[in-house]
Design a protein around this motif. Structure first.
Motif, short mmCIF file in Angstrom:
data_model
loop_
_atom_site.label_atom_id
_atom_site.label_comp_id
_atom_site.label_asym_id
_atom_site.label_seq_id
_atom_site.Cartn_x
_atom_site.Cartn_y
_atom_site.Cartn_z
N MET A 29 0.81 -1.02 -0.09
CA MET A 29 0.12 0.10 0.07
C MET A 29 0.83 1.34 0.16
SD MET A 29 -2.58 -1.31 2.97
CE MET A 29 -3.31 -2.97 2.89
N GLY A 30 2.06 1.08 0.25
CA GLY A 30 2.93 2.36 -0.02
C GLY A 30 3.25 2.78 1.50
N ALA B 143 3.11 9.79 11.39
CA ALA B 143 2.36 11.00 10.57
C ALA B 143 2.08 11.85 11.83
CB ALA B 143 1.11 10.74 9.83
N GLU B 144 2.35 13.15 11.32
CA GLU B 144 2.10 14.39 12.35
C GLU B 144 0.88 14.34 13.07
OE1 GLU B 144 2.90 18.08 10.36
OE2 GLU B 144 4.72 17.29 9.68
N THR B 145 -0.32 13.80 12.58
CA THR B 145 -1.29 13.73 12.94
C THR B 145 -1.78 12.62 13.72
OG1 THR B 145 -2.11 13.16 10.54
CG2 THR B 145 -2.56 15.42 11.18
N GLY B 146 -0.84 11.75 13.70
CA GLY B 146 -1.30 10.58 14.51
C GLY B 146 -1.86 10.72 15.88
N GLU B 147 -2.61 9.72 16.37
CA GLU B 147 -3.18 10.01 17.84
C GLU B 147 -2.29 9.60 18.79
OE1 GLU B 147 -3.69 7.30 15.64
OE2 GLU B 147 -5.38 6.09 15.99
N SER B 148 -1.19 8.69 18.60
CA SER B 148 -0.54 8.30 19.71
C SER B 148 1.04 8.87 19.33
CB SER B 148 -0.01 6.71 19.51
OG SER B 148 -1.33 5.99 19.16
N GLU B 149 1.68 8.99 20.63
CA GLU B 149 3.28 9.62 20.63
C GLU B 149 3.82 8.16 20.47
OE1 GLU B 149 4.27 12.08 23.91
OE2 GLU B 149 5.91 12.83 22.77
N ALA C 124 0.04 10.31 5.09
CA ALA C 124 1.51 9.94 4.56
C ALA C 124 2.04 10.37 3.20
CB ALA C 124 1.97 8.52 5.06
N ASN C 125 0.69 10.53 2.34
CA ASN C 125 1.34 10.87 1.14
C ASN C 125 0.26 11.91 0.55
OD1 ASN C 125 2.88 8.38 -0.06
ND2 ASN C 125 1.39 7.44 1.49
N TRP D 210 -1.43 9.44 -4.34
CA TRP D 210 -1.84 7.89 -4.27
C TRP D 210 -0.45 7.14 -4.45
CZ3 TRP D 210 -5.36 6.92 -1.28
CH2 TRP D 210 -6.59 7.61 -1.48
N PRO D 211 0.03 6.07 -3.72
CA PRO D 211 0.81 5.08 -4.12
C PRO D 211 0.39 4.29 -5.20
CG PRO D 211 0.66 5.18 -1.55
CD PRO D 211 -0.50 6.11 -2.38
#
Lengths: 447, 447
Positions: free
Chosen positions: B188-189, B214-220, B331-332, B340-341
């Motif tokens: 999926m790239g 990804a900067e917007t991720g919910e987890s550190e 991420a893309n 899109w990958p």
């Protein structure tokens, strides 16, 4: 797939709760398991057939120019209040309240949701014609679910919706659906007859149900026997051609064919007596032009060439995907089990090893399995230690249309046995020829 | 697909409700439309990507020897009472009462249902190992659904369940899942890093979450930078080999990589300082060995070789199919839109006609479209009358990785323009060479 690694829980005994043959065989062949009343898990074999049917429906809808998408299973009650159906629908609608106390429902159909999508994004006749469809799980809270997947509560359906500027355009969409449905059912090995249906409170002449003749059908049907001689076949058709689609409609609907809901004795009496038939049928689809019912109620308007805002003409068109498994089995079985049409069979071919553990037999089976796989054909190879009688009984029950039987005695003469599930006939052939025969049947080029 | 016949409702303005980039772009690119809070309709473009992701998951699961099936969306409360989770689950479980007053629920996961299927049909160790999976819609009644499909209420998930005789066998199943997940995400790239997860009340070391940075991720997340150098690539692997799968697990999980839930400052401090990284991540999957928790509670026993009845060892393994669209876009993308990958792109290539109505340009576009189609490649041909700037902006927004631009000026010199969405670079080429380039990229043999 090697049976030793598969999950195919075949039952020896007939489950007592199953009243009709398709339900019995689907349980016995390990295709489904009831999760709760009218709700089924699709075990691996059943899932494969379901997917095959889904793929045929997708291919034929897209061939007709219809565009796939996917709407969710749960809907807000608000849209159904707009159309007035929230109160009308009755107890078959499964009503749900979420944690914030909002009224929701498990969609039994999608006219409201698709109309909402349309009105949010389309405002000009230039974006028409448009037909969108999806294949999604639906729920109808049947008071007495029965007959397995034929009358379940959670069921898989293809529903498509056309949006057109004029009634004339919408009737072309209606005809396109009729053609695509004829093609779809034939690819599944079914003859589904379009019969004049009841338009319900909306009325109108523009609705047909597609019925498969079967003794266990829920509807009584009346028809001119000439209609069962018609096949669509692989004739070329231009789905953009109004004339070509209209001609198919006329060919397939001009003879008498009605369910008890629309049956008219006086008209039926005009059919020559020797051609009058009464039988039972299973409904596997319906097409319906309903005009501006939803576009009026929900304000789905487009600007026409003159700059006026007019409601779009719509229709909805359904195929009962999960129920089709039941219908196909009702129409294709014998007392040993299911007989899958080649178009939907879960595996193209079975391989039975009469003497698992015999080096020569094992090697021959492996070679056949590898050759079929290389041709893009899926075989189910019974590589278990079960005795031959048990292997044959299971293969007959699950109904693969072709079986290759491999045993030490035949191999001494350089042959295996190729058996048709439908005719029961067997021929002895060298393995390469058996493979070539299978490849031809499924339209695969042999190596 | 010709754009004039497609349904691609691109929005010029950014919807105000969307807080993160993937949600904004999915709305603007006409991929989804909110049906109600946290519930989305998948418009044609979004549906195509969803299907592509689903197909990759199916292929990789089956490559690993896992068997597809399908469980229903609605479940009876009874099974959940058996496991004890009916009361434990809290308000995120959508509880439903049917017309007969029976307690049901919209499945958030399927441990109970699959364990029930298993115990009904399997009673011997000879039928193990067995891993069944499905891809089905699920529901979690999130109190504040947000971020579009990243944290929706109705969501599509692959969940698979392994049944094994021993802990050792079950850990091999765990490792098979890890390998198949690495392969899936890479196709999926995406780079999804397996991170030690929290086993919850059951505990245990055998659970990993897969996180996309990804900067917007919910987890550190906290990790050793060496881990981002790892790729699975197209190395051959035998999924039956305990050693090979174990080696992949060790390679991909021996370096420090944890979310804030399991982070341990003391162990992290042992990573050389220049390799210590802190970032944010999006969870896109989880694997989990939980032993006999459900088989004990629900009596899923098999007879072992000694004739004793023992509970099976199980694990459950999930991939968030619908949420992956959000993760891939996070991420893309760039400020013009999605990128899109190639592995998941809704169309392999875009074709932009700079002068629709010009005979030569129209013919060249049609010829390119036909050539790509003949190669099994799907092109989105913008055959509308929109001006060039608008066409480019839409193509950039929807993010097809490759674009062929056709105009009268280029055609005079015998060339079209081939543009990479990711790099922005364009080259002028004769049409045949542009097609050949695209065919190579997607591994299709050119004519």
């Amino acid at each position: 797939m090697r049976l030793s690694r598969y999950f195919l829980p075949v039952l020896k005994e007939t489950p007592s709760e199953a009243q009709i043959v398709s339900h019995r065989y689907m349980l016995r062949a390990g295709m489904i398991k009831q999760a709760s009343a009218g709700i089924y898990s699709w075990l691996p074999l059943g899932y494969k057939v379901l997917k095959n049917i889904e793929n045929i429906v997708h291919e034929e809808q897209q061939r007709a120019g219809h565009i796939p998408m996917l709407m969710p299973t749960l809907q807000s009650a608000d849209l159904w209040r707009e159309s007035g159906r929230y109160d009308d629908y009755g107890e078959e609608m499964l009503r749900i309240t979420d944690r914030h106390g909002r009224d929701m429902l498990y969609g039994p159909t999608n006219e409201e949701l698709i109309t909402d999508i349309f009105r949010s994004h389309v405002s000009s006749y230039k974006d028409l014609p448009l037909t969108l469809y999806h294949i999604q799980w639906k729920f109808r809270d049947e008071i007495r679910p029965r007959f397995g997947v034929m009358r379940g509560r959670e069921f898989l359906m293809k529903d498509g919706y056309n949006f057109d500027l004029t009634k004339e355009d919408a009737l072309h969409a209606y005809n396109r659906h009729l053609v695509s449905y004829l093609r779809s059912y034939e690819r599944m090995g079914l003859q589904a007859i379009p019969m004049r249906a009841d338009g319900g409170p909306i009325g109108g002449d523009y609705t047909h149900e597609f019925l498969v003749l079967a003794e266990t059908g829920e509807s009584e049907v009346f028809y001119d026997s000439q209609i069962t001689d018609l096949t669509f076949g692989d004739r070329a058709i231009d789905f953009d051609s109004v004339e070509q689609c209209q001609a198919v409609l006329e060919e397939f609907t001009s003879r008498y064919a009605r369910t008890d809901e629309t049956h008219d004795e006086a008209i039926f009496a005009e059919v020559p007596e020797e051609r009058r038939r009464t039988a039972r049928g299973i409904e596997v689809g319906q097409i319906f032009y309903f005009g501006t019912k939803y576009s009026d109620a929900m304000g789905a308007l487009v600007q026409n060439a003159e700059g006026d805002k007019v409601p779009v003409h719509m229709g909805s068109h359904g195929i009962g995907v999960s129920r089709l498994l039941g219908a196909i089995i009702e129409a294709n079985h014998d007392d040993k089990g299911i007989i899958w049409p080649e178009g939907v069979t879960p595996f193209h071919c079975g391989i039975v090893n009469l003497k698992q553990g015999d080096d020569e037999a094992d090697a021959a089976c492996e070679a056949i399995y590898a050759s079929l796989t290389a041709l893009g054909l899926e075989a189910l190879y019974d590589d278990t230690k079960e005795r031959a009688g048990g292997k044959f009984a299971s293969m007959d029950l699950i109904g693969l249309p072709w079986r290759i039987t491999v045993g030490p005695r035949g191999l001494k003469n350089g042959v295996v046995e190729l058996t048709s599930r439908r005719s029961g006939e067997s021929v002895e052939l060298p393995p390469e020829q058996a493979i070539e025969r299978i490849a031809q049947i499924y339209g695969r080029a042999s190596a």
